[in-house]
Design a protein around this motif. Structure first.
Motif, PDB file in Angstrom:
ATOM      1  N   PRO A  22       0.963  16.338  42.212  1.00 40.60           N
ATOM      2  CA  PRO A  22       1.957  16.119  41.144  1.00 40.60           C
ATOM      3  C   PRO A  22       2.126  14.626  40.876  1.00 40.60           C
ATOM      4  O   PRO A  22       1.863  13.794  41.752  1.00 40.60           O
ATOM      5  CB  PRO A  22       3.244  16.714  41.729  1.00 40.60           C
ATOM      6  CG  PRO A  22       3.054  16.606  43.208  1.00 40.60           C
ATOM      7  CD  PRO A  22       1.579  16.780  43.450  1.00 40.60           C
ATOM      8  N   ASP A  23       2.515  14.313  39.681  1.00 41.43           N
ATOM      9  CA  ASP A  23       2.840  12.931  39.319  1.00 41.43           C
ATOM     10  C   ASP A  23       4.317  12.714  39.620  1.00 41.43           C
ATOM     11  O   ASP A  23       5.180  13.249  38.911  1.00 41.43           O
ATOM     12  CB  ASP A  23       2.546  12.698  37.839  1.00 41.43           C
ATOM     13  CG  ASP A  23       2.898  11.285  37.387  1.00 41.43           C
ATOM     14  OD1 ASP A  23       3.133  10.411  38.250  1.00 41.43           O
ATOM     15  OD2 ASP A  23       2.940  11.052  36.169  1.00 41.43           O
ATOM     16  N   PRO A  24       4.673  11.962  40.660  1.00 41.69           N
ATOM     17  CA  PRO A  24       6.080  11.838  41.045  1.00 41.69           C
ATOM     18  C   PRO A  24       6.891  10.888  40.177  1.00 41.69           C
ATOM     19  O   PRO A  24       8.125  10.962  40.161  1.00 41.69           O
ATOM     20  CB  PRO A  24       5.997  11.307  42.479  1.00 41.69           C
ATOM     21  CG  PRO A  24       4.747  10.490  42.478  1.00 41.69           C
ATOM     22  CD  PRO A  24       3.799  11.237  41.575  1.00 41.69           C
ATOM     23  N   TRP A  25       6.241  10.002  39.456  1.00 44.34           N
ATOM     24  CA  TRP A  25       6.981   8.947  38.746  1.00 44.34           C
ATOM     25  C   TRP A  25       8.004   9.464  37.751  1.00 44.34           C
ATOM     26  O   TRP A  25       9.094   8.891  37.655  1.00 44.34           O
ATOM     27  CB  TRP A  25       5.999   7.959  38.107  1.00 44.34           C
ATOM     28  CG  TRP A  25       5.168   7.294  39.161  1.00 44.34           C
ATOM     29  CD1 TRP A  25       3.865   7.538  39.456  1.00 44.34           C
ATOM     30  CD2 TRP A  25       5.603   6.332  40.124  1.00 44.34           C
ATOM     31  NE1 TRP A  25       3.456   6.794  40.526  1.00 44.34           N
ATOM     32  CE2 TRP A  25       4.497   6.034  40.953  1.00 44.34           C
ATOM     33  CE3 TRP A  25       6.810   5.690  40.361  1.00 44.34           C
ATOM     34  CZ2 TRP A  25       4.579   5.117  41.998  1.00 44.34           C
ATOM     35  CZ3 TRP A  25       6.879   4.777  41.406  1.00 44.34           C
ATOM     36  CH2 TRP A  25       5.783   4.498  42.200  1.00 44.34           C
ATOM     37  N   PRO A  29      13.322   8.890  39.415  1.00 43.94           N
ATOM     38  CA  PRO A  29      14.655   8.386  39.049  1.00 43.94           C
ATOM     39  C   PRO A  29      15.766   9.425  39.196  1.00 43.94           C
ATOM     40  O   PRO A  29      16.939   9.074  39.278  1.00 43.94           O
ATOM     41  CB  PRO A  29      14.498   7.969  37.580  1.00 43.94           C
ATOM     42  CG  PRO A  29      13.040   7.703  37.425  1.00 43.94           C
ATOM     43  CD  PRO A  29      12.357   8.695  38.332  1.00 43.94           C
ATOM     44  N   ASP A  30      15.414  10.703  39.274  1.00 38.26           N
ATOM     45  CA  ASP A  30      16.417  11.756  39.444  1.00 38.26           C
ATOM     46  C   ASP A  30      16.805  11.980  40.904  1.00 38.26           C
ATOM     47  O   ASP A  30      17.745  12.720  41.185  1.00 38.26           O
ATOM     48  CB  ASP A  30      15.907  13.081  38.858  1.00 38.26           C
ATOM     49  CG  ASP A  30      15.690  12.991  37.358  1.00 38.26           C
ATOM     50  OD1 ASP A  30      16.406  12.205  36.703  1.00 38.26           O
ATOM     51  OD2 ASP A  30      14.809  13.699  36.846  1.00 38.26           O
ATOM     52  N   VAL A  31      16.076  11.371  41.841  1.00 33.19           N
ATOM     53  CA  VAL A  31      16.397  11.523  43.265  1.00 33.19           C
ATOM     54  C   VAL A  31      17.696  10.781  43.541  1.00 33.19           C
ATOM     55  O   VAL A  31      17.785   9.569  43.364  1.00 33.19           O
ATOM     56  CB  VAL A  31      15.252  10.986  44.157  1.00 33.19           C
ATOM     57  CG1 VAL A  31      15.652  11.032  45.628  1.00 33.19           C
ATOM     58  CG2 VAL A  31      13.979  11.779  43.918  1.00 33.19           C
ATOM     59  N   ALA A  50       3.106  -0.165  46.309  1.00 32.01           N
ATOM     60  CA  ALA A  50       3.431   1.214  45.932  1.00 32.01           C
ATOM     61  C   ALA A  50       4.678   1.687  46.657  1.00 32.01           C
ATOM     62  O   ALA A  50       5.541   2.337  46.063  1.00 32.01           O
ATOM     63  CB  ALA A  50       2.266   2.144  46.227  1.00 32.01           C
ATOM     64  N   ALA A  51       4.803   1.363  47.942  1.00 33.20           N
ATOM     65  CA  ALA A  51       5.998   1.754  48.700  1.00 33.20           C
ATOM     66  C   ALA A  51       7.241   1.112  48.096  1.00 33.20           C
ATOM     67  O   ALA A  51       8.270   1.768  47.917  1.00 33.20           O
ATOM     68  CB  ALA A  51       5.847   1.360  50.168  1.00 33.20           C
ATOM     69  N   ALA A  57      12.101   3.053  42.377  1.00 28.17           N
ATOM     70  CA  ALA A  57      12.185   4.107  41.359  1.00 28.17           C
ATOM     71  C   ALA A  57      13.315   5.099  41.626  1.00 28.17           C
ATOM     72  O   ALA A  57      13.860   5.669  40.682  1.00 28.17           O
ATOM     73  CB  ALA A  57      10.855   4.848  41.251  1.00 28.17           C
ATOM     74  N   VAL A  58      13.647   5.330  42.900  1.00 29.40           N
ATOM     75  CA  VAL A  58      14.751   6.247  43.199  1.00 29.40           C
ATOM     76  C   VAL A  58      16.067   5.495  43.037  1.00 29.40           C
ATOM     77  O   VAL A  58      16.098   4.270  42.960  1.00 29.40           O
ATOM     78  CB  VAL A  58      14.626   6.841  44.625  1.00 29.40           C
ATOM     79  CG1 VAL A  58      13.352   7.661  44.739  1.00 29.40           C
ATOM     80  CG2 VAL A  58      14.669   5.769  45.684  1.00 29.40           C
TER      81      VAL A  58
END
Length: 76
Positions: A22-25, A29-31, A50-51, A57-58
């Motif tokens: 899956p593409d998590p990006w 932001p919804d996490v 990336a980390a 992003a969260v």
């Protein structure tokens, strides 16, 4: 996985490769839960950038590196 009585070893389900990852990006932001991203410093799969990107992003995230570890931290 228990190969024989009291003989346990790590198991890997190769069927995980039957589906595209899956593409998590889009959903990161919804996490809403505080999130710690952990990477092995020697990982060739997830870079430090990336980390940091996932942690950014969260909503509430941070990241840490484990020196001397690679991608599969549990095995290291």
């Amino acid at each position: 996985m228990e190969r024989r009585p009291d003989a346990w070893e790590h198991a890997f389900d190769r069927q995980v490769f039957l589906h595209p990852p899956p593409d998590p990006w889009p959903f990161l932001p919804d996490v809403q839960a505080p999130t710690l991203v952990v990477r092995g410093a020697g990982s060739s799969v997830m870079s430090a950038a990336a980390a940091a990107g996932v942690a950014t992003a969260v909503r509430v995230g941070e990241w840490r590196e484990i020196p001397g570890a690679y991608h599969h931290l549990v095995l290291d």
